[in-house]
Design an enzyme around this catalytic site. Structure first.
Site, short mmCIF file in Angstrom:
data_model
loop_
_atom_site.label_atom_id
_atom_site.label_comp_id
_atom_site.label_asym_id
_atom_site.label_seq_id
_atom_site.Cartn_x
_atom_site.Cartn_y
_atom_site.Cartn_z
CG ASP A 125 -0.33 -0.21 2.55
OD1 ASP A 125 0.91 -0.42 2.61
OD2 ASP A 125 -1.04 -0.19 3.57
CG ASP A 169 5.68 6.03 6.64
OD1 ASP A 169 6.09 7.15 6.31
OD2 ASP A 169 5.23 5.80 7.77
CE LYS A 193 2.70 8.89 4.74
NZ LYS A 193 2.46 8.60 6.18
CB VAL A 214 -3.29 9.01 3.66
CG1 VAL A 214 -2.83 10.40 3.25
CG2 VAL A 214 -2.19 7.99 3.38
CG ASP A 271 -5.14 0.36 9.35
OD1 ASP A 271 -4.12 0.32 8.66
OD2 ASP A 271 -5.15 0.14 10.58
NE ARG A 281 -7.39 -2.68 7.24
CZ ARG A 281 -6.07 -2.46 7.39
NH1 ARG A 281 -5.42 -1.82 6.45
NH2 ARG A 281 -5.44 -2.86 8.47
#
Ligand code: IMP
Ligand code: MG
Length: 185
Positions: free
Chosen positions: A101, A104, A132, A154, A160, A166
């Site tokens: 997903d 980070d 990011k 986000v 989530d 979600r």
């Protein structure tokens, strides 16, 4: 639920349009369909992205899943990431596409990519819906990125907060009042 969202960062329409071009990029990067590719998806944040992406990919594929738990101990100690590979098929000699997903800090993908390589995959590529860039470390390479986003927390489209949100059809920024009482995500 929409009331908990401060603003929409990526709308449904924009997600849909980008998914089409992203699927095109990925299809072109796997020129040897042969016995197909092996998808390795990271639960649970990737489920919506995965479902929308794979229906746009024309090649033969199998789908395997890993789940990740992370334990953050004392704040001075880096968090320990533990991989559950029980739902992962044999990867030896396979062309693997890891689907996640969000990139980070990169801790999760570093562990997943390492595991897939160790399992003897012939090739490993990675796609993330979001990245990011201000935080992503240089040593975690991703081949395809849906969207680079600013460093905000986000939710939606699979992502989530405390396992909620979600099912939002867009990617949104969670309102700070939602997590109030000092417990930032
Ligand atoms: P990393 O290991 O720091 O790259 O983080 C990876 C995981 O943290 C992602 O797969 C997400 O589950 C979660 N995460 C990181 N940033 C966000 C965010 O902005 N919203 C929701 N989940 C996030
Ligand atoms: Mg995740």
């Amino acid at each position: 639920m929409d009331g908990d969202i401060e603003r929409i960062l990526i709308s449904e329409k924009t997600l849909e349009r980008r998914l089409a071009t992203l699927a095109d990029e990925i299809s072109k990067a796997f020129p040897r369909p042969g016995d197909g590719i092996m998808i390795v998806t990271v639960l649970s944040g990737s489920i919506i992205f995965l479902a929308d992406l794979i229906r746009r990919l024309p090649m033969k594929m199998r789908i395997g899943m890993v789940s990740v738990s992370s334990y953050r101990g004392r704040t001075t100690v880096p968090r320990e990431i533990v991989l559950d590979t029980a739902s992962l098929p044999e990867l030896h000699g396979r062309d693997v596409l890891i689907v996640d997903d969000i990139l980070d800090t990169g801790g999760t993908l570093r562990v997943v990519q390492g595991e897939v390589s160790r399992a003897g995959a012939r090739s490993v590529k990675t796609v993330v819906l979001l990245r990011k860039p201000d935080k992503a470390p240089a040593d975690v390479i991703v081949d395809f990125v849906g969207f680079d986003i600013e460093d905000v927390f986000v939710v939606g489209y699979g992502l989530d907060y405390n396992e909620f949100y979600r099912n939002l059809p867009y990617v949104g920024v969670l309102s700070p009042k939602t997590y109030g009482n000092g417990s930032t995500p």
